[in-house]
Design a protein around this motif. Structure first.
Motif, short mmCIF file in Angstrom:
data_model
loop_
_atom_site.label_atom_id
_atom_site.label_comp_id
_atom_site.label_asym_id
_atom_site.label_seq_id
_atom_site.Cartn_x
_atom_site.Cartn_y
_atom_site.Cartn_z
N SER A 105 0.84 -1.20 0.00
CA SER A 105 0.00 0.00 0.00
C SER A 105 0.88 1.25 0.00
O SER A 105 2.06 1.21 0.38
CB SER A 105 -0.90 0.02 1.24
OG SER A 105 -0.10 0.17 2.42
N ALA A 106 0.27 2.36 -0.40
CA ALA A 106 1.00 3.63 -0.41
C ALA A 106 1.43 4.03 1.00
O ALA A 106 2.51 4.59 1.21
CB ALA A 106 0.12 4.73 -1.02
N SER A 107 0.59 3.70 1.98
CA SER A 107 0.94 4.05 3.37
C SER A 107 2.17 3.28 3.83
O SER A 107 3.00 3.81 4.59
CB SER A 107 -0.24 3.77 4.31
OG SER A 107 -0.60 2.39 4.27
N THR A 108 2.32 2.03 3.36
CA THR A 108 3.50 1.25 3.74
C THR A 108 4.76 1.91 3.19
O THR A 108 5.79 2.00 3.89
CB THR A 108 3.39 -0.19 3.22
OG1 THR A 108 2.25 -0.82 3.81
CG2 THR A 108 4.64 -0.98 3.54
N VAL A 109 4.71 2.37 1.94
CA VAL A 109 5.86 3.08 1.36
C VAL A 109 6.17 4.33 2.19
O VAL A 109 7.34 4.62 2.48
CB VAL A 109 5.58 3.47 -0.11
CG1 VAL A 109 6.74 4.30 -0.66
CG2 VAL A 109 5.35 2.24 -0.95
N SER A 110 5.12 5.04 2.59
CA SER A 110 5.31 6.25 3.39
C SER A 110 5.98 5.93 4.72
O SER A 110 6.87 6.65 5.18
CB SER A 110 3.95 6.93 3.63
OG SER A 110 4.10 8.08 4.42
N TYR A 111 5.56 4.82 5.34
CA TYR A 111 6.16 4.43 6.63
C TYR A 111 7.63 4.03 6.46
O TYR A 111 8.46 4.31 7.33
CB TYR A 111 5.37 3.29 7.26
CG TYR A 111 3.95 3.65 7.66
CD1 TYR A 111 3.66 4.92 8.15
CD2 TYR A 111 2.91 2.73 7.53
CE1 TYR A 111 2.36 5.25 8.51
CE2 TYR A 111 1.61 3.06 7.90
CZ TYR A 111 1.34 4.32 8.38
OH TYR A 111 0.06 4.66 8.73
N VAL A 112 7.94 3.39 5.35
CA VAL A 112 9.34 3.03 5.09
C VAL A 112 10.19 4.30 4.96
O VAL A 112 11.30 4.38 5.49
CB VAL A 112 9.46 2.16 3.81
CG1 VAL A 112 10.92 2.03 3.38
CG2 VAL A 112 8.85 0.79 4.04
#
Length: 337
Positions: free
Chosen positions: A14-21
């Motif tokens: 998900s886009a949120s996972t990329v953001s968290y990374v």
């Protein structure tokens, strides 16, 4: 431009996972993190600077306050600025260059707006009006220069007091008994700029210990100004045989005027300069000099800023020891007949 959503699709997350990374705000499994980082690299994704700043509460910018004044030697200041910028990039930071003579207003603007994570201040005066705000703001700050009161501050500079003393010692060892300092423009001393005042103070103190007579005359640096300054020096102290120059603008006119007056360097008059190495080497007579370690000062300032940003830096002053290089412009004084 590759978007965050495209990275997410490529990595299968998900886009949120990329953001968290990217932000590191949440724990992500090593496998998922590796997959996202590979996608970022393969796609050539660069996070938007504004979004990254919002996510991390960091701008990744260092504000460099470098007032450009007509009475200062700009090439040295630009060399320091370049060293600051290149060193900052190795740490992933950019530099915001503030060249106006805004004083405290510039500190207030940076500290109050979040424009930069840290500040580096140049052209430091002994009683610098910016310093109360620096202490009050609490933003990581490093001074390239030394004020009168360094309490709670982090500073880096050439040891200009030791520089002046070293020039006096060199001329004394050669046998000179009367020396004169051709200094910066009068406005530099009127502002109580630290490097200029400390050099003269250090030279005078060491000269007294060595039994030398000294004279200090500020100078604008142009040919006409220098001609007047030299006339006053030799009019007041005709026995002067050693000149210490701390004014890059004055070096070429000085050597020309001495030549025109029939004063040979160093047979009649020795000249010692406090200036960049390149200036000393390119003069019509290769100058004995104390070099200005501009690149080292810029690099050290950034390293000290990074320590502060990482929570490791404690207030301290770092003074770089001066090194005097003997060249063709200094020698024993003429024999008294």
């Amino acid at each position: 431009m590759v978007t965050l959503a495209e990275v997410a699709r490529h990595a299968g997350v998900s886009a949120s996972t990329v953001s968290y990374v990217l932000s590191g705000k949440r724990s992500i499994s090593a496998t998922t993190r590796d997959r996202v980082e590979r996608s970022i690299e393969e796609l050539g994704y660069h996070p938007n600077a504004g979004a990254r700043a919002l996510a991390s509460s960091r701008s990744n910018i260092i504000a460099l306050m470098m007032p450009l004044r007509t009475d200062m030697y700009v090439p040295v200041m630009m060399e320091i600025a370049l060293a600051v910028a290149t060193t900052a990039r190795t740490h992933g930071y950019d530099v915001l260059l503030l060249t106006g003579e805004e004083g405290p207003a510039a500190v207030r603007r940076v500290a109050g707006s979040g424009l930069a994570d840290a500040m580096i201040l140049m052209d430091v005066e002994l009683l610098d009006a910016r310093l109360p705000l620096v202490r009050e703001a609490g933003r990581p700050t490093v001074l390239i220069g030394l004020p009168a009161d360094t309490t709670g501050l982090t500073c880096v500079d050439l040891d200009f007091a030791a520089t002046g003393a070293l020039c006096a010692e060199h001329l004394a060892e050669l046998g000179h008994r009367e020396i004169a300092v051709i200094g910066e423009a009068a406005a530099v001393y009127e502002r109580h700029t630290g490097f200029a005042e400390r050099t003269v103070e250090g030279l005078r103190r060491r000269a007294r210990e060595l039994g030398l007579r000294t004279l200090h005359r500020p100078c604008e640096g142009g040919y006409a100004s220098l001609a007047g300054t030299l006339a006053r020096i030799f009019g007041e102290r005709p026995g002067t045989t050693g000149l210490v120059v701390q004014n890059e603008h004055a070096i070429d006119p000085l050597l020309s005027l001495l030549r025109e007056q029939g004063r040979a360097v160093p047979e009649d008059v020795s000249v010692v300069a406090v200036c960049p190495e390149q200036v000393a080497l390119q003069a019509s007579v290769r100058l004995t000099s104390v070099a200005i370690p501009a690149q080292e000062m810029g690099r050290r300032a950034v390293e000290l800023v990074m320590e502060k940003l990482e929570g490791r830096g404690r207030p301290r002053s770092t003074l770089l020891p001066p090194e005097l290089t003997v060249r063709a412009s200094s020698g024993p004084p003429p024999a008294r007949g």
